[in-house]
Design an enzyme around this catalytic site. Structure first.
Site, mmCIF file in Angstrom:
data_model
loop_
_atom_site.group_PDB
_atom_site.id
_atom_site.type_symbol
_atom_site.label_atom_id
_atom_site.label_comp_id
_atom_site.label_asym_id
_atom_site.label_seq_id
_atom_site.Cartn_x
_atom_site.Cartn_y
_atom_site.Cartn_z
ATOM 1 N N LYS A 78 0.331 -1.685 -0.183
ATOM 2 C CA LYS A 78 0.118 0.068 0.213
ATOM 3 C C LYS A 78 1.367 1.399 0.285
ATOM 4 O O LYS A 78 0.465 2.261 -0.560
ATOM 5 C CB LYS A 78 -1.143 -0.078 1.328
ATOM 6 C CG LYS A 78 -2.039 0.976 1.365
ATOM 7 C CD LYS A 78 -3.416 0.711 2.316
ATOM 8 C CE LYS A 78 -3.923 0.042 2.492
ATOM 9 N NZ LYS A 78 -4.437 0.332 3.846
ATOM 10 N N LYS A 85 9.136 -5.229 14.168
ATOM 11 C CA LYS A 85 9.624 -4.774 12.919
ATOM 12 C C LYS A 85 11.030 -3.283 13.144
ATOM 13 O O LYS A 85 11.824 -3.377 13.213
ATOM 14 C CB LYS A 85 8.470 -3.954 12.300
ATOM 15 C CG LYS A 85 7.503 -4.255 11.381
ATOM 16 C CD LYS A 85 6.874 -4.272 10.678
ATOM 17 C CE LYS A 85 5.709 -5.330 10.135
ATOM 18 N NZ LYS A 85 4.746 -3.688 9.093
ATOM 19 N N GLY A 112 -5.125 -5.100 5.618
ATOM 20 C CA GLY A 112 -4.711 -6.397 4.507
ATOM 21 C C GLY A 112 -5.334 -7.384 4.500
ATOM 22 O O GLY A 112 -5.198 -8.682 3.762
ATOM 23 N N ARG A 113 -5.603 -8.228 5.714
ATOM 24 C CA ARG A 113 -5.749 -9.509 5.937
ATOM 25 C C ARG A 113 -7.099 -9.898 5.678
ATOM 26 O O ARG A 113 -8.124 -10.488 5.642
ATOM 27 C CB ARG A 113 -6.392 -9.994 7.174
ATOM 28 C CG ARG A 113 -6.633 -9.229 8.630
ATOM 29 C CD ARG A 113 -6.035 -9.260 9.844
ATOM 30 N NE ARG A 113 -6.322 -8.583 10.509
ATOM 31 C CZ ARG A 113 -5.895 -7.574 11.156
ATOM 32 N NH1 ARG A 113 -5.174 -7.404 10.469
ATOM 33 N NH2 ARG A 113 -6.754 -6.883 11.666
ATOM 34 N N GLU A 122 -4.572 -12.355 14.257
ATOM 35 C CA GLU A 122 -3.598 -10.687 13.230
ATOM 36 C C GLU A 122 -5.014 -10.028 14.235
ATOM 37 O O GLU A 122 -5.369 -8.950 14.629
ATOM 38 C CB GLU A 122 -3.459 -10.545 12.740
ATOM 39 C CG GLU A 122 -2.739 -9.200 12.646
ATOM 40 C CD GLU A 122 -1.780 -9.318 10.591
ATOM 41 O OE1 GLU A 122 -0.668 -9.354 11.470
ATOM 42 O OE2 GLU A 122 -2.991 -8.062 10.316
ATOM 43 N N HIS A 173 -3.655 -38.980 8.944
ATOM 44 C CA HIS A 173 -2.273 -40.016 9.469
ATOM 45 C C HIS A 173 -0.794 -38.961 9.544
ATOM 46 O O HIS A 173 -0.210 -39.194 9.596
ATOM 47 C CB HIS A 173 -1.915 -40.631 8.646
ATOM 48 C CG HIS A 173 -2.417 -41.160 7.096
ATOM 49 N ND1 HIS A 173 -2.432 -42.534 7.360
ATOM 50 C CD2 HIS A 173 -4.160 -40.927 6.645
ATOM 51 C CE1 HIS A 173 -3.640 -43.844 7.242
ATOM 52 N NE2 HIS A 173 -4.099 -42.586 6.247
ATOM 53 N N GLU A 212 9.977 -5.868 3.938
ATOM 54 C CA GLU A 212 9.813 -7.200 2.589
ATOM 55 C C GLU A 212 10.056 -7.197 1.672
ATOM 56 O O GLU A 212 10.555 -7.524 0.971
ATOM 57 C CB GLU A 212 9.180 -8.441 3.785
ATOM 58 C CG GLU A 212 9.937 -8.995 5.123
ATOM 59 C CD GLU A 212 8.687 -7.984 5.901
ATOM 60 O OE1 GLU A 212 8.447 -8.134 7.269
ATOM 61 O OE2 GLU A 212 8.477 -6.491 5.894
#
Length: 543
Positions: free
Chosen positions: A209, A507, A270-271, A356, A387, A215
């Site tokens: 944004k 951060k 964001g999510r 979050e 399994h 990152e």
């Protein structure tokens, strides 16, 4: 929130505490024995989803009190506030309008006096034109070759949503296009994603944004260098990079034509953004029509959540059941178990969406909570998980409520595979609920010493969601379902589900440590961190 009393002082909460003491030991075997219609009564059948919640450790009284808790928590008013564009994200003073991203053209949602729906559709239309150019081969790279490879560069919601949607809808994707996703700042992620790609045929979608996410921008600049090693001319960047951002200045400085910048808004977290321009890679993969079909699925669930009475409201009911287990049974986790290989990334997507959002310990009034909030979400597709970790769910010491998701029709019909898959789906829900008594084990001729090991307690709760077929539309419904479960629970727990201050501290400290590593300056931290920095530098120099 000023008109809401502390959660634990609400009459419905107090009543639930007393009720829990009476029913916490009741077994699902007994509940089903007492009510022959339970398996057909405690179900919802709407929006193409058959939701069976009969295998939950609840009675009619439990449900009555949970719905009362929702009313005392002013859930209806909070739902109305969200859909009206009120600034319910109070710590950031923002509206919360991911629901606007899938509102049909012609409808209206007002934020700060402005109708945002036309803006949403303007971006969707722009995305559609661009996606068709890529899909049709008319968008050419710098050397005149058509784009064959699309690499989405983002992190968090800018990665988890697109990669989940691509994997979920791969059946509907255009197969002559290759899609890759880069998020981790670990260089291996970028190297492995691009190792077999040709720059002349590759398009990077940079999703940030602000165009400052550490990152994402580190990977973006690495991608730029990777492309220019072959393409040479910086002018080529405009043909091989587009941006999902709102920072035109930084986008332009990077070399991206701002005509190929796709925007979104601060009222989209964001999510919650995979159905915005963040979903550009999804639209390129499945096409604009299928993308809009997915949005229609989102909207159908939005309207169901907004208008349906709580007793028939799927997100509200699932959200309240989650509160019941989390706060009263003290269940620490929720397992999401999709019996559909295409949904292999769905649990990982839900981890960010739920954890979050509701991983909070401070109420909207600024006080510490004195009850459990967001549980840990995890899971894998069936039958793989059977399994792996189902042993713990069946016979371990932890109560793990499970959401089991299945589809009646296979996208890839193959012999007996679908029947075998669904047989396992239904068998696991049955086994978790009813288990196997020691008497049943003995009746099979099991030696006495082995009986305890082969006894299953059962009484492990499940929600079963059975749909006809995995499509863009049904995926949209499922994602919106969990979005509104999160909202419901956040309202009950009196927390802000739409901020994420908890990701900030790490951060900030990382930037400080990075400067120390690069400048080789004396680290100024605790003795453990200082020692780890020194050891890292020594090991790095050894290489």
């Amino acid at each position: 929130m000023s008109n809401t009393s502390p959660l634990t002082s609400l009459p419905a909460w107090r009543a639930l505490e007393s009720h829990f003491a009476k029913v916490q030991k009741v077994h699902l075997r007994d509940l089903f024995a007492q009510d022959a219609q339970r398996g057909t009564r405690l179900v919802l059948d709407c929006l193409g989803i058959y939701f069976d919640y009969s295998k939950n450790r609840i009675t009619d009284e439990t449900l009555k009190l949970l719905f009362q808790l929702a009313r005392e928590s002013h859930l209806r008013e909070r739902i109305d506030g969200m859909f009206a564009g009120e600034k319910i994200n109070i710590t950031e003073n923002r509206a919360v309008l991911h629901i606007a991203l899938r509102t049909p053209r012609g409808k209206s949602i007002i934020v700060d006096g402005e109708d945002v729906v036309p803006q949403v559709h303007a971006v969707l239309d722009k995305m559609s034109v661009f996606a068709e150019k890529i899909r049709g081969g008319s968008w050419l790279g710098h050397t005149g070759k058509a784009i064959r490879n699309i690499v989405n560069v983002g992190i968090g919601g800018s990665d988890l949503g697109p990669v989940m949607a691509y994997e979920a809808l791969r059946h509907f994707s255009q197969r002559n296009l290759i899609f890759r996703f880069v998020s981790n700042i670990d260089g291996t992620d970028f190297v492995e994603a691009t190792r077999d790609l040709e720059p002349e045929e590759t398009l990077f979608i940079i999703s940030s944004k602000t165009f400052t996410t550490q990152e994402t921008m580190t990977n973006a600049h690495t991608a730029r260098e990777w492309a220019l090693r072959k393409l040479k001319d910086p002018v080529a960047i405009a043909k091989h990079f587009v941006a999902v951002s709102t920072n035109a200045e930084k986008v332009s400085a990077f070399g991206i034509d701002t005509a190929n910048m796709f925007g979104f808004w601060d009222w989209v977290g964001g999510r919650y953004s995979m159905d915005s321009a963040i979903g550009l890679s999804t639209m390129i993969a499945i096409g604009p029509d299928s993308f809009r079909d997915m949005l229609a699925g989102f909207h159908e669930m939005d309207e169901h959540f907004r208008t349906t009475p709580f007793e028939q409201n799927m997100p509200v009911l699932m959200g309240l059941l989650g509160v019941w287990y989390n706060c009263f049974f003290r269940a620490q986790t929720v397992a999401v178990l999709p019996y559909e290989q295409y949904l292999k990334r769905f649990p990982a997507y839900l981890q960010q969406l739920t954890m979050e959002s509701n991983g909070k310990s401070i109420t909207l009034s600024g006080k510490p909570v004195d009850y459990e909030t967001g549980p840990i979400y995890w899971g894998e597709p069936g039958t793989n998980g059977q399994h792996s970790f189902y042993q713990l769910i069946h016979q371990g010491t932890k109560l793990i409520p499970c959401d089991i998701i299945a589809f009646a029709q296979a996208l890839n019909p193959l012999g007996r595979h679908r029947d075998m898959l669904l047989a396992n789906t239904l068998a696991q829900a049955e086994a978790l609920a009813f288990g196997k008594t020691s008497e049943q084990v003995k009746a099979e001729g099991t030696p006495e010493w082995l009986v305890p090991h082969r006894t299953f307690e059962g009484n492990r709760p499940t929600n079963v969601l059975l749909l006809e077929r995995l499509t863009p539309n049904s995926l949209g419904k499922l994602i919106a379902l969990y979005e509104h479960i999160v909202f419901t629970q956040g309202v009950i727990w009196q927390i802000d589900s739409f901020d994420q201050w908890g990701v900030e501290l790490g951060k900030v400290l990382a930037q400080k440590i990075l400067a120390e590593l690069e400048n080789k300056s004396e680290p100024m931290h605790d003795s453990s961190t200082n020692s780890l920095i020194a050891r890292y530098q020594k090991l790095k120099e050894k290489i």
